[in-house]
Design an enzyme around this catalytic site. Sequence first.
Site, PDB file in Angstrom:
ATOM      1  CG  HIS A 137      -1.958  -1.140   1.108  1.00  0.00           C
ATOM      2  ND1 HIS A 137      -2.016  -1.779   2.290  1.00  0.00           N
ATOM      3  CD2 HIS A 137      -2.543  -1.538   0.423  1.00  0.00           C
ATOM      4  CE1 HIS A 137      -3.014  -2.898   2.114  1.00  0.00           C
ATOM      5  NE2 HIS A 137      -3.410  -2.704   0.999  1.00  0.00           N
ATOM      6  CG  ASP A 179       1.895  -1.287   3.575  1.00  0.00           C
ATOM      7  OD1 ASP A 179       0.995  -1.168   4.646  1.00  0.00           O
ATOM      8  OD2 ASP A 179       1.017  -1.874   2.561  1.00  0.00           O
TER       9      ASP A 179
HETATM   10  C1  XLS Z   1      -9.081  -6.439   0.351  1.00  0.00           C
HETATM   11  C2  XLS Z   1      -7.990  -6.559  -0.835  1.00  0.00           C
HETATM   12  C3  XLS Z   1      -6.936  -5.803  -0.188  1.00  0.00           C
HETATM   13  C4  XLS Z   1      -5.981  -5.580  -1.494  1.00  0.00           C
HETATM   14  C5  XLS Z   1      -4.777  -4.594  -1.301  1.00  0.00           C
HETATM   15  O1  XLS Z   1     -10.080  -7.090   0.367  1.00  0.00           O
HETATM   16  O2  XLS Z   1      -7.752  -7.945  -1.243  1.00  0.00           O
HETATM   17  O3  XLS Z   1      -6.233  -6.481   0.673  1.00  0.00           O
HETATM   18  O4  XLS Z   1      -5.432  -6.900  -2.057  1.00  0.00           O
HETATM   19  O5  XLS Z   1      -5.260  -3.696  -0.967  1.00  0.00           O
END
Ligand code: XLS
Length: 347
Positions: A52, A55
Amino acid sequence: MSDNKSNFRFTVGPWNVHEGHETFGPGVRPSIPFEEKIKKFAEIGMDGVQFHDDDAVPDMNNMSDKAIVDYAKDVKAMLDKYGLFAEFVAPRLWFDKRTSDGAYTASRKEDYDFAIWRSLRSVDIAKALGTNKVQLWLAREGTLCAEGKNPVEKIIQMRDAFDTILKYDPDVRILIEPKPNEPIDRSYAGTCGHALAIGAQTVDPDRVGVCIESAHSIMAGLDPAADMAFALAWGKLWGVHLNDQNSIRYDQDKVFGVENLRGAFNQVKVLYENNFGANGECVGLDVKTMRTQSVEDSYRHIINSKKIFEMLLKKVKKFDYKFQEECVKEHNFEKLEMYVMELLLEG
Ligand code: XLS
Ligand code: MG
């Protein structure tokens, strides 16, 4: 069939090792420092890391555009130290108060502008980390109250946001990660088909693809392997988030294959048969540590997911295409189905 194969590269994100918080309870494990996670990812055989935006650059909302890039460059140096690469950066557009009514589909202009700012900074961070992939999980792009938005206007507004990102940097690639619901009641673009359709309406459709997450397809009542195949058919499967899910409940992010082994087998099969990875695509494992797990043992779900993938890959490689052809000719799918069961069940 060509054989690039078995050269699958695995990735995970720092959120995949979390403290255990969910809607009904807070964290139950201490936080693991970021660098320790990165180091451990390398140790357990990951090739790359998914991020992210925050992150990578935690305090980005309070930093200048230049400071954000400088900070991200240090993160890149840390990745290099452990021999890892960055797969993508995803703007976290569902935490901030300003995204509570959606980000690209926000009702207020200042909230939309914030979403665009975060998205463009995600592009900058991605470039600093050495990747041109930005992943958009459309978390709150929909509505909690059906009458609260003009859906047609907002769907077009979302496409316009994608255009702004594409125009900002000629190298950037967008991976849309569709999900039918949660945290939003109903999503405006909840499936692989929606993601491909909206991508086709952008200013540069060639730079928009999808990341299919197994659990999200299942939550939409669809088969993940078929969704992957649908994207592969048009050269649009640029990422996967493998995991598993017990039916259409809340998003569970279980270990790959633990709920539906045959479904997982068919995901590995479609990826293998279609040379997924040949253009740098990664096998992302979007799995979460169980809330009951101790902090000392909070990577096991990732190790297990990779192991199950590899065990299923062995089964896929054993798959007898001659026998399959014979069964298809005879229209004897009972015979073929039993063959698959035996293949999966025998040691
Ligand atoms: C949520 C998503 C999230 C994304 C990344 O449901 O899977 O984890 O993969 O932000
Ligand atoms: Mg995901």
